[in-house]
Design a protein around this motif. Structure first.
Motif, PDB file in Angstrom:
ATOM      1  N   GLU A 201      24.924 -68.644  89.587  1.00  0.00           N
ATOM      2  CA  GLU A 201      24.507 -67.588  90.612  1.00  0.00           C
ATOM      3  C   GLU A 201      23.347 -68.512  91.434  1.00  0.00           C
ATOM      4  O   GLU A 201      22.903 -67.788  92.751  1.00  0.00           O
ATOM      5  N   TYR A 204      24.026 -70.998  93.541  1.00  0.00           N
ATOM      6  CA  TYR A 204      24.575 -69.995  94.679  1.00  0.00           C
ATOM      7  C   TYR A 204      23.733 -69.517  95.828  1.00  0.00           C
ATOM      8  O   TYR A 204      24.239 -69.539  97.514  1.00  0.00           O
ATOM      9  N   GLY A 265      28.448 -65.432  93.706  1.00  0.00           N
ATOM     10  CA  GLY A 265      29.371 -66.561  93.567  1.00  0.00           C
ATOM     11  C   GLY A 265      29.855 -68.082  92.988  1.00  0.00           C
ATOM     12  O   GLY A 265      28.889 -67.426  92.098  1.00  0.00           O
ATOM     13  N   THR A 266      30.314 -68.636  93.719  1.00  0.00           N
ATOM     14  CA  THR A 266      30.959 -69.743  93.060  1.00  0.00           C
ATOM     15  C   THR A 266      30.309 -70.990  93.887  1.00  0.00           C
ATOM     16  O   THR A 266      31.097 -71.171  94.537  1.00  0.00           O
ATOM     17  N   PRO A 267      29.063 -71.967  93.582  1.00  0.00           N
ATOM     18  CA  PRO A 267      28.040 -72.663  94.226  1.00  0.00           C
ATOM     19  C   PRO A 267      29.237 -73.779  93.880  1.00  0.00           C
ATOM     20  O   PRO A 267      30.351 -74.898  93.140  1.00  0.00           O
TER      21      PRO A 267
END
Length: 324
Positions: A201, A204, A265-267
């Motif tokens: 996170e 992200y 989120g997924t970076p």
């Protein structure tokens, strides 16, 4: 088999940063330590690392019988292990290498002695798979540096004896560590997965241009990180629930938190994102070397552990404990 023999002599296999830290810790707790590593200059490097750690260990408090003179070194692994009551292995993180190494160690270590791996991610069932006595193989994964951080993750494999797990937990607790028992194997164990989840996170947030690298670190270390140094998140939520405690939190505050979890989120970890993190970290380091930052961190960690013990907020003790 019953694994209840007194532990007096510890063999440390692999004397890199983690192995040297373990060796220093065991010497500071009054054990005889025999170390082995085939690498060139392994002994001289080991003794330098132990000397460097001894200042911190003295600040924490040395046990009766603690002495760096109780360290011996041999490049011959069979000689190192033949009379060991416990083996703390710190070899390279390759499954094929670990399996072969444990099969070799299993042949020479006394049958009632524990084989503990510092592996940060390989499961014990894999490690013990070629052993004749797999029942005494456990994971004893420390958090770096082992001579300061109390946490040790203890995990048994499919063939590990419950008695071996109990002895490992009892032993680590007896020297002031805070062992936790993973009841199921999990790649990466637990603590590193927690770190990975948080860092996912953080990356992200950086990728999305929401915070700089420096402010992302500050959001952790000047906020929840301070609380985590005192107590775990679930107990912290008990406080967050006010007079109603954790039940109030679960009933009324968990739903919005659940929504936030779904929005995590997924970076996309690109070379550009990596470089942004590198640049930000170097700005935070502000010209300090890694060794200088490590020294600063260790000093604060030792102070925090002493405060926790004085406040009675932790189960682990920072008081030195003599060897069995």
């Amino acid at each position: 088999m019953s694994y209840n023999k007194p532990i007096r002599r510890i063999a440390v296999v692999g004397t890199g940063v983690i192995g040297a830290s373990w060796a220093a810790e065991y010497l500071a707790r009054g054990f005889d330590v025999v170390a082995t590593d085939p690498a060139p200059n392994a002994e001289s490097n080991l003794r330098k690392l132990i000397d460097a750690a001894w200042k911190d260990l003295t600040s924490i408090g040395l046990s009766k019988g603690a002495s760096r003179d109780r360290l011996s070194f041999t490049a011959n692994m069979k000689d190192a292990l033949s009379e060991a009551d416990l083996v703390q292995e710190n070899a390279p993180e390759r499954p094929d290498f670990k399996m072969k190494l444990y099969a070799e160690m299993d042949e020479v270590v006394p049958v009632y002695s524990l084989l503990a791996s510092s592996s940060s991610g390989i499961t014990p069932s894999v490690i013990q798979s070629q052993c004749k006595h797999p029942e005494r193989v456990v994971i004893g994964h420390p958090f770096n540096p082992p001579h300061i951080i109390p946490l040790v993750e203890v995990v048994g494999g499919s063939k590990t004896s419950p008695d071996a797990i109990r002895q490992a937990i009892s032993f680590y607790a007896s020297i002031g560590k805070r062992p936790i028992h993973l009841k199921k194997e999990l790649p990466g164990h637990v603590a590193n997965r927690f770190q990975a989840a948080l860092y996912r996170e953080m990356l992200y947030v950086i990728e999305q241009g929401i915070l700089s690298v420096e402010d992302t670190d500050a959001a952790v270390s000047y906020g929840p990180g301070l609380r985590w140094g005192v107590m775990g998140q679930s107990l912290q939520w008990h406080l967050g629930g006010g007079a109603g405690g954790i039940k109030h939190f679960m009933d009324h505050l968990m739903p919005p938190l659940e929504g936030a979890m779904k929005a995590l989120g997924t970076p996309n970890i690109t070379s550009e994102l990596k470089q942004e993190v590198i640049s930000g970290v170097m700005r935070e380091a502000a010209g300090r070397s890694v060794d200088q930052i490590v020294e600063e961190e260790n000093r604060v960690l030792i102070g925090l552990l002493k405060l926790r013990a004085e406040a009675g907020l932790s189960k682990e003790s920072t008081q030195p404990i003599a060897a069995a």
